[in-house]
Design a protein around this motif. Structure first.
Motif: not given
Ligand SMILES: [Zn+2]
Length: 492
Positions: A39-61
């Motif tokens: 329940g974080l406060p609204r941001g300037s840009v709201e993106v509905d990501v329900s049903g999706l995984v949110v994770t750190a971007g991949f690091v390619d060595l």
């Protein structure tokens, strides 16, 4: 509670570093993650990501990509940081300057390049930090010769200068110069140990492939770790080990158990890609790897190399031209199992060995998007991470989502963070960390690039943020976005 630029609302946040796997909002402010919670406060840009995984971007060595087309394909595969650590770049300061001037969608960084330093010190060739220039000279015998002591000193001095400039380690393309003395390799490892940075090695030939090799390629890497104390990273164990990967991994396990710092990486493809002028692709050496000329596909024309004569002709005319090399058969379950064992080996990270795009005819506009069919690469460039996540999360004996993701983000970041403090803010999601964020659909994430159509972007990648800016939004590339920043080590 400050201003939030972007709130990713209601996704399944998976962070292997903290063990978090729960429905949360992720707020981004500037280039940082500001908050993760309910329940974080609204941001300037709201993106509905329900049903999706949110994770750190991949690091390619392990990315050789330096062109915008290739970088876009990597971003569309979930990669937010792509580092050139195996070939490296010398002088490294020029490589960083060039990348900054170019403007990149994803973060970048370079190791020092043993091979480029050696080209100058031993071969009298000055390729500079450009991969293309290096590959164009790769077939020159001069740079591959055993070195005189003064030449080794000059080479080590060049590598030290790069480390003083913040190079991320030392890349060692040892397998491209099989006559190099094992003592020289130990000296490079000792330099890395003194500077407390890793080396990233393309191994010398394995004894099973080349009985007359000066030393077995796997034993040489672990020996260097044991004798010098250096952190030795073993690049693409899949492609240099082929069907000997179990023996190679047992050598690595033994060294690790004895306290040596040896790490590994792999990519989930049966073929490799390199310059056709590489020493191990000489006609008389193809048999060592069970190859014939038609095992090679020459990227600039898309042709299967038809004969020994044609191979000679191409190696002479275009030694730096890229070829795809059939090593393992992806349709053979036993070979696929070899690839899986390379990937699931404890601590082995996913790394793409991504290659720049080759054009079969000069592009009217190299910045055009989507890419036309005249753009060719190895499918690993576009698909490694999506393919790995899919393979590691489906079927029997797999690692689960967090287990797969940690090999793509957390573990590669940890591998560098002792000497690269910037990596402590990458590879995981936490308030204050870098907003390099990947949002994907877990049921559909998959590679789509194949050998016939090698630049098809991956499926299921919904949003990618780099330093808090969208580079992929609603599965579409954000044209012109260039929020990538340099990643540098503490100067040594
Ligand atoms: Zn390599």
């Amino acid at each position: 509670m400050g201003h939030r630029d972007i709130v990713l609302r209601g996704g399944r946040v998976v962070d292997p570093a903290s063990g978090l796997d729960a429905i949360r909002d992720v707020a981004v402010a500037g280039a940082r993650v500001a908050d993760i919670g309910d329940g974080l406060p609204r941001g300037s840009v709201e993106v509905d990501v329900s049903g999706l995984v949110v994770t750190a971007g991949f690091v390619d060595l392990h990315s050789h990509v330096n062109d915008l087309a290739g970088l876009r394909l990597q971003a569309l595969d979930g990669v937010t940081t792509a580092l050139e650590l195996e070939a490296g770049a010398t002088p490294v300061s020029t490589a960083y300057r060039n990348a900054a001037a170019q403007g990149r969608p994803i973060n970048y960084g370079f190791a020092a390049s043993w091979a480029q330093a050696r080209m100058l010190a031993v071969g009298g060739i000055r390729p500079g930090p450009s991969l293309a220039a290096f590959l164009a000279s790769i077939a020159e015998p001069h740079w591959q010769r055993p070195a005189e002591p003064a030449q080794i000193t000059a080479m080590l001095d060049a590598l030290s200068a790069d480390l003083a400039d913040g190079a991320l380690g030392v890349g060692v393309l040892l397998g491209y110069a099989p006559a190099v003395s094992p003592d020289e390799y130990l000296m490079v490892a000792a330099l890395a140990a003194r500077a407390a940075v890793p080396t990233f090695t393309h191994a010398r030939d394995l004894i099973e492939l080349v009985p007359e090799t000066l030393i077995d390629g796997a034993e040489e890497i672990v020996r260097a770790a044991a004798q010098t104390g250096a952190h030795m990273h073993y690049c693409h164990v899949n492609s240099t080990s082929q069907r000997h990967v179990d023996r190679v991994l047992s050598v690595v396990s033994r060294a690790q158990a004895a306290g040596a710092r040896v790490t590994t990486e792999a990519y989930p493809y049966g073929s490799g890609m390199t310059a056709i002028g590489a020493a191990f692709l000489a006609p008389e050496r193809l048999g060592e790897r069970g190859l014939v000329p038609s095992s090679l596909t020459y990227a600039p024309t898309g042709e299967r190399v038809g004969s020994i004569a044609r191979l000679r002709e191409l190696r002479h005319a275009d030694p730096g031209g890229l070829v795809i090399i059939d090593l393992l058969d992806e349709d053979d379950p036993a070979d696929r199992a070899v690839l899986m064992r390379s990937l699931t080996f404890p601590g082995s990270v996913v790394a793409s060995d991504a290659m720049p795009v080759t054009w079969t005819e000069p592009p009217a506009d190299p910045l055009a998007w989507p890419l036309p069919r005249t753009a060719i690469t190895h499918p690993r460039t576009a698909g490694t991470f999506s393919r790995a996540v899919r393979a590691l999360t489906r079927g029997a004996g797999t690692l689960g989502l967090a287990g797969a993701l940690r090999k793509c983000s957390l573990e590669p970041a940890r591998l560098l963070e002792d000497h690269v403090p910037a990596m402590r803010n990458k590879g995981r999601l936490f308030p204050g960390g870098d907003a390099d964020v990947l949002v994907f659909e877990p049921s559909t994430i998959a590679d789509r690039a194949d050998y016939a159509d090698s630049t098809r972007p991956s499926a299921g990648i919904r949003h990618v943020l780099v330093n808090g800016s969208f580079v992929v939004r609603d599965s579409q590339l954000v044209i012109g976005a260039a929020p990538g920043r340099p990643v540098r080590a503490e100067p040594r």
